[in-house]
Design an enzyme around this catalytic site. Structure first.
Site, PDB file in Angstrom:
ATOM      1  CD1 TRP A   1      -2.624   1.836   0.592  1.00  0.00           C
ATOM      2  CD2 TRP A   1      -1.240   2.447   2.254  1.00  0.00           C
ATOM      3  NE1 TRP A   1      -2.938   3.128   0.954  1.00  0.00           N
ATOM      4  CE2 TRP A   1      -2.113   3.530   1.967  1.00  0.00           C
ATOM      5  CE3 TRP A   1      -0.285   2.599   3.250  1.00  0.00           C
ATOM      6  CZ2 TRP A   1      -2.049   4.741   2.659  1.00  0.00           C
ATOM      7  CZ3 TRP A   1      -0.215   3.806   3.937  1.00  0.00           C
ATOM      8  CH2 TRP A   1      -1.095   4.861   3.646  1.00  0.00           C
TER       9      TRP A   1
ATOM     10  CD  GLU B   1      -4.422  -1.566   2.352  1.00  0.00           C
ATOM     11  OE1 GLU B   1      -3.229  -1.810   2.635  1.00  0.00           O
ATOM     12  OE2 GLU B   1      -5.266  -1.206   3.205  1.00  0.00           O
TER      13      GLU B   1
ATOM     14  CE  LYS C   1      -6.311   6.025   3.128  1.00  0.00           C
ATOM     15  NZ  LYS C   1      -5.400   5.981   4.254  1.00  0.00           N
TER      16      LYS C   1
ATOM     17  CG  ASP D   1      -8.260  -1.070   5.024  1.00  0.00           C
ATOM     18  OD1 ASP D   1      -9.315  -0.720   5.573  1.00  0.00           O
ATOM     19  OD2 ASP D   1      -7.142  -0.922   5.545  1.00  0.00           O
TER      20      ASP D   1
ATOM     21  CG  HIS E   1      -8.623   1.587   2.400  1.00  0.00           C
ATOM     22  ND1 HIS E   1      -7.353   1.271   2.005  1.00  0.00           N
ATOM     23  CD2 HIS E   1      -8.497   2.087   3.660  1.00  0.00           C
ATOM     24  CE1 HIS E   1      -6.489   1.537   2.966  1.00  0.00           C
ATOM     25  NE2 HIS E   1      -7.180   2.036   3.994  1.00  0.00           N
TER      26      HIS E   1
ATOM     27  CG  HIS F   1      -5.541  -4.491   5.490  1.00  0.00           C
ATOM     28  ND1 HIS F   1      -4.692  -3.443   5.235  1.00  0.00           N
ATOM     29  CD2 HIS F   1      -4.764  -5.597   5.545  1.00  0.00           C
ATOM     30  CE1 HIS F   1      -3.456  -3.906   5.117  1.00  0.00           C
ATOM     31  NE2 HIS F   1      -3.473  -5.210   5.298  1.00  0.00           N
TER      32      HIS F   1
ATOM     33  CG  ASP G   1      -8.845   4.243   6.321  1.00  0.00           C
ATOM     34  OD1 ASP G   1      -9.307   3.241   6.869  1.00  0.00           O
ATOM     35  OD2 ASP G   1      -7.674   4.311   5.892  1.00  0.00           O
TER      36      ASP G   1
ATOM     37  CG  ASP H   1      -7.348   2.578  10.140  1.00  0.00           C
ATOM     38  OD1 ASP H   1      -7.502   1.478   9.606  1.00  0.00           O
ATOM     39  OD2 ASP H   1      -6.911   3.573   9.529  1.00  0.00           O
TER      40      ASP H   1
ATOM     41  CG  ASP I   1      -4.894  -1.637   8.517  1.00  0.00           C
ATOM     42  OD1 ASP I   1      -4.340  -1.111   9.500  1.00  0.00           O
ATOM     43  OD2 ASP I   1      -4.835  -1.157   7.370  1.00  0.00           O
TER      44      ASP I   1
END
Ligand code: RNT
Ligand code: ZN
Length: 445
Positions: A269, A308, A310, A341, A344, A368, A376, A378, A408
């Site tokens: 990524w 990956e 995004k 992810d 994303h 992820h 995003d 997380d 993630d």
């Protein structure tokens, strides 16, 4: 009509007649005495008498028979509570197994399938994505760990201890997902284009010792040469620096895979993008495509690549070079694994819906698993609808073995070990639920 109910220790009314007074005060003590003397028959006879007495005195106001029955059942229940927890779980499982079998679900198989799923625990929740570079700078690349909860891992030993502690609360056998900046650099400045497998030797040994296979990531962020563009940088010197870094990371992953006798999955990524509108969308993407082709030119047997995408990063809101379309095209044309992810994509976009489409064109998927809150962000994974739906889709596609299960997220506002445990167990719960879906039955309708 009301009924006054007295127990042995209650204050009794002054005008109560003597027989009643003696009965209330003494009868239960007699019962106790007989039980102590093991005269159970006599105790039963006495209890029978008490019951008759109560029936006579209460003038039809005793609770109904089935209320008594219900209480007896409830008491048995209390006994169950005292049973060993394990027995209780087993008993509940037997009941559940029967109910699931009735709708065509084999719970033993679901459990066996669940056991086979290893999560790839992301090392970076333990220290807010800092890593162990001697020359480490601030976190950049459009990602952020917010919060300052105490207990952030400060070095490799603390991080390892935290991972083991977390793993001790997560059932099953799991993997550890390392980023390049988490190398064991032994106090030396090792720039990203100088990284070697030897910087991960102690990790490989540690992984073996603790039965944790390793996965890997190249690191484009938190570096003076990161800027807004790494592998898509028009400055050829900078682009080659990152190409070299990523090539070396693949060599590290190959060593890890070889040592553990199981492919190391290396995720790629890069944060590349721009804060404001650009008229060079094609130019940067063409550069990224060329960089990837250079990086992947070497074929390896013990590592697998995944790429990956995004939507946007903080400070890079208007354009992301490695968009979803870009990497799907790249992955499909080069037969590379794609990383999904869950943070994303656009907030209402279903990641679950992508599984079946992608699996028709790319060999495998890396996940992820994360929890985006408005962006995003997380946050720690929980058992929510998007995660349940994602795992259900994997099971419905019969693709358990074509998916790798990475986590993630990086929440610095809570206990970091707790974050691993909560997120991992939530992912496992989502998977359990997915494995218990009566798919065949649903497909009949
Ligand atoms: C960033 C990506 C990427 C990182 C890690 C640290 O948005 O999700 O996977 O979180 O590489
Ligand atoms: Zn990610």
């Amino acid at each position: 009509k009301t009924l006054e109910w007295y127990s042995q220790s209650d204050q009794l009314p002054q005008d109560m007649d003597n027989d009643k007074w003696v009965f209330i005060r003494k009868s239960m003590s007699y019962v106790n005495e007989m039980i102590v003397m093991k005269k159970y028959n006599d105790a039963c006879l006495l209890l029978e008498k008490i019951k008759k007495y109560q029936q006579k005195e209460c003038d039809g106001l005793l609770p109904a028979d089935n209320k008594f029955k219900a209480e007896k059942i409830y008491n048995q229940f209390k006994e169950i509570h005292i049973m060993k927890k394990e027995q209780l779980v087993e008993k509940a499982y037997e009941i559940a197994k029967e109910r699931y079998a009735a709708i065509g679900v084999d719970t033993d198989k679901a459990i066996a399938d669940l056991q086979k799923i290893s999560l790839s625990l992301h090392c970076w929740q333990a220290d807010d994505v800092t890593g162990f570079e001697v020359q480490a700078g601030a976190l950049s690349g459009g990602i952020q760990a917010t919060g300052n909860y105490p207990g952030k891992a400060r070095n490799i030993d603390e991080l390892r201890a935290d991972i083991l502690k977390a793993a001790s609360y997560i059932p099953g056998t799991h993997r550890l997902n390392l980023h390049e900046i988490y190398g064991d650099f032994q106090g030396k400045v090792v720039d990203r284009d100088q990284v070697e497998p030897e910087h991960f030797k102690s990790w490989i040994e540690w992984g073996k010792e603790h039965n944790m296979k390793l996965d890997f990531n190249s690191t484009s962020f938190s570096h003076p040469k990161s800027g807004d563009l790494s592998l898509s940088n028009p400055d050829e010197g900078i682009r080659q620096f990152w190409i070299e870094h990523t090539k070396r990371c693949r060599a590290v992953a190959e060593e890890m895979g070889k040592a553990q006798g199981d492919p190391c999955i290396m995720n790629l990524w890069v944060h590349d993008g721009s804060k404001d509108i650009t008229v060079n969308r094609m130019k940067y993407r063409a550069l990224l495509k060329d960089s990837l082709d250079q990086i992947f030119a070497t074929e390896y047997k013990n590592m697998k690549d995944c790429i990956e995408s995004k939507v946007f990063g903080i400070g890079l809101e208007s354009y992301t070079v490695g968009s979803n379309d870009f990497y799907i095209g790249y992955g499909a044309s080069r037969n590379k694994m794609v990383t999904l992810d869950t943070g994303h994509f656009h907030p209402t976009e279903s990641v679950a819906d992508k599984v079946s489409s992608l699996l028709l064109y790319v060999p495998e998927l890396m996940l992820h698993v994360s929890r985006p809150v408005r962006w995003d962000s997380d946050h720690v994974t929980i058992m929510d609808d998007p995660t349940m739906e994602l795992f259900s889709e994997i099971v419905r596609c019969g693709a358990l073995e074509r998916v790798h299960y990475g986590l993630d997220y990086f929440d610095a506002s809570i206990n970091r070990i707790g974050a691993y445990v909560v997120g991992s167990r939530a992912a496992q719960k989502c998977m359990t639920r997915a494995l218990l879906e009566p798919i065949a039955k649903l497909r009949e309708y």
